[in-house]
Design a protein around this motif. Structure first.
Motif, mmCIF file in Angstrom:
data_model
loop_
_atom_site.group_PDB
_atom_site.id
_atom_site.type_symbol
_atom_site.label_atom_id
_atom_site.label_comp_id
_atom_site.label_asym_id
_atom_site.label_seq_id
_atom_site.Cartn_x
_atom_site.Cartn_y
_atom_site.Cartn_z
ATOM 1 N N MET A 8 -18.578 -27.080 -29.129
ATOM 2 C CA MET A 8 -19.244 -25.803 -29.337
ATOM 3 C C MET A 8 -20.415 -25.994 -30.297
ATOM 4 S SD MET A 8 -16.719 -22.606 -29.723
ATOM 5 C CE MET A 8 -15.079 -23.234 -29.823
ATOM 6 N N SER A 9 -21.482 -25.321 -29.996
ATOM 7 C CA SER A 9 -22.654 -25.448 -30.858
ATOM 8 C C SER A 9 -22.497 -24.553 -32.084
ATOM 9 C CB SER A 9 -23.923 -25.081 -30.085
ATOM 10 O OG SER A 9 -23.949 -23.684 -29.858
ATOM 11 N N ARG A 10 -23.237 -24.904 -33.083
ATOM 12 C CA ARG A 10 -23.195 -24.129 -34.326
ATOM 13 C C ARG A 10 -23.692 -22.700 -34.087
ATOM 14 N NH1 ARG A 10 -22.121 -25.325 -39.282
ATOM 15 N NH2 ARG A 10 -23.191 -24.429 -41.037
ATOM 16 N N LEU A 11 -24.716 -22.533 -33.254
ATOM 17 C CA LEU A 11 -25.241 -21.210 -32.928
ATOM 18 C C LEU A 11 -24.168 -20.350 -32.271
ATOM 19 C CD1 LEU A 11 -27.570 -19.215 -32.761
ATOM 20 C CD2 LEU A 11 -28.234 -20.265 -30.590
ATOM 21 N N TYR A 12 -23.390 -20.947 -31.351
ATOM 22 C CA TYR A 12 -22.303 -20.218 -30.695
ATOM 23 C C TYR A 12 -21.285 -19.721 -31.724
ATOM 24 C CZ TYR A 12 -18.140 -19.340 -27.904
ATOM 25 O OH TYR A 12 -17.024 -18.769 -27.349
ATOM 26 N N ASP A 21 -10.868 -25.421 -30.175
ATOM 27 C CA ASP A 21 -11.806 -26.193 -29.355
ATOM 28 C C ASP A 21 -11.792 -25.678 -27.925
ATOM 29 O OD1 ASP A 21 -12.562 -27.794 -31.460
ATOM 30 O OD2 ASP A 21 -10.971 -29.263 -31.092
ATOM 31 N N GLU A 77 -14.743 -25.041 -39.009
ATOM 32 C CA GLU A 77 -15.694 -23.953 -38.763
ATOM 33 C C GLU A 77 -15.301 -23.123 -37.549
ATOM 34 O OE1 GLU A 77 -19.526 -25.841 -38.560
ATOM 35 O OE2 GLU A 77 -19.681 -25.915 -40.741
ATOM 36 N N ARG A 78 -14.051 -22.658 -37.527
ATOM 37 C CA ARG A 78 -13.533 -21.850 -36.431
ATOM 38 C C ARG A 78 -13.255 -20.443 -36.937
ATOM 39 N NH1 ARG A 78 -15.257 -25.528 -33.530
ATOM 40 N NH2 ARG A 78 -13.949 -27.195 -32.781
#
Length: 184
Positions: A1-5, A170, A147-148
Motif C-alpha cells: 500500500m502506498s503512503r498516500l493511500y 496488508d 502505519e496501519r
C-alpha cells in the motif's frame, strides 16, 4: 500500500468518526443539570420557633473560613448562627458551619468563637447527586510501527470496559480485536 493511500484512508476514517460523533452527540446530548436557585431571601420564623435561615449572596471578597477545612474539602456553603440559651443569665452563642464536598460526599465542619463544640451530627438524608458520565467512547487508532489505521468502540458496563477494534492489514484486509478492561 502506498503512503498516500494510508493517509487518505486515515483521513476518511477520521471524518467518519467525527461525523458519527456529531450524530451521536445530537441524538444523545449531555444531560443538563438543574441549577440551584441562590437568590438572596429573608429569614422566616416558623410557628414552632425555628427559623429558616436568610440566604445572602456571597460578598466579592469572601472572608476566610472561621475554622480549618479538611485537606481536599471544597466548601459549598457557609452558615452562621447565633443562639440565645433558654437561661437568661447566659449570653448568646455563635456557631459557624461549613458544608463541604469531601471523600465522595458531603461533610459539615462546625466551630464557635464563644466556646467549644462538644457534639456535631450530620444526617445524610438524601444521596448526593453524582454527575452523569458517558458510557460510550469511539475513536481512531494507528499502528505506529506498520502505519496501519483502525477504528475502535468501547462501552463501560459497571466496573468493566468492553470494546472492539478494527484495523487495516496488508492488502486492505480488516483485522478485528476484542477488548476487556477494568475501570478504576
Amino acid at each position: 500500500m502506498s503512503r498516500l493511500y494510508l493517509v487518505l484512508l486515515a483521513l476518511v476514517l477520521l471524518l467518519g468518526i467525527l461525523a458519527g460523533g456529531v450524530i451521536g452527540w445530537s441524538l444523545h446530548p449531555a444531560p443538563v443539570a438543574a441549577v440551584e436557585d441562590r437568590r438572596p431571601l429573608p429569614a422566616l420564623r416558623q410557628r414552632d420557633g425555628s427559623i429558616v435561615a436568610a440566604r445572602a449572596a456571597p460578598p466579592a471578597d469572601l472572608p476566610r473560613t472561621p475554622h480549618l477545612l479538611p485537606r481536599g474539602g471544597k466548601e459549598e456553603r457557609r452558615v452562621a448562627l447565633t443562639v440565645q440559651p433558654a437561661r437568661e443569665d447566659c449570653p448568646p452563642l455563635s456557631l459557624d458551619l461549613s458544608l463541604l464536598q469531601l471523600d465522595g460526599g458531603r461533610r459539615v465542619v462546625a466551630s464557635s468563637p464563644d466556646g467549644e463544640v462538644t457534639r456535631a451530627l450530620d444526617l445524610a438524608l438524601e444521596p448526593v447527586p453524582v454527575p452523569a458520565t458517558r458510557a460510550w467512547a469511539a475513536g481512531a487508532s494507528l499502528d505506529l510501527r506498520r502505519e496501519r489505521p483502525g477504528l475502535w468502540l468501547e462501552r463501560d458496563l459497571g466496573r468493566f470496559r468492553v470494546g472492539v477494534e478494527l484495523s487495516v492489514e496488508d492488502g486492505g484486509a480488516l483485522q478485528g480485536r476484542a477488548r476487556l478492561g477494568w475501570v478504576f
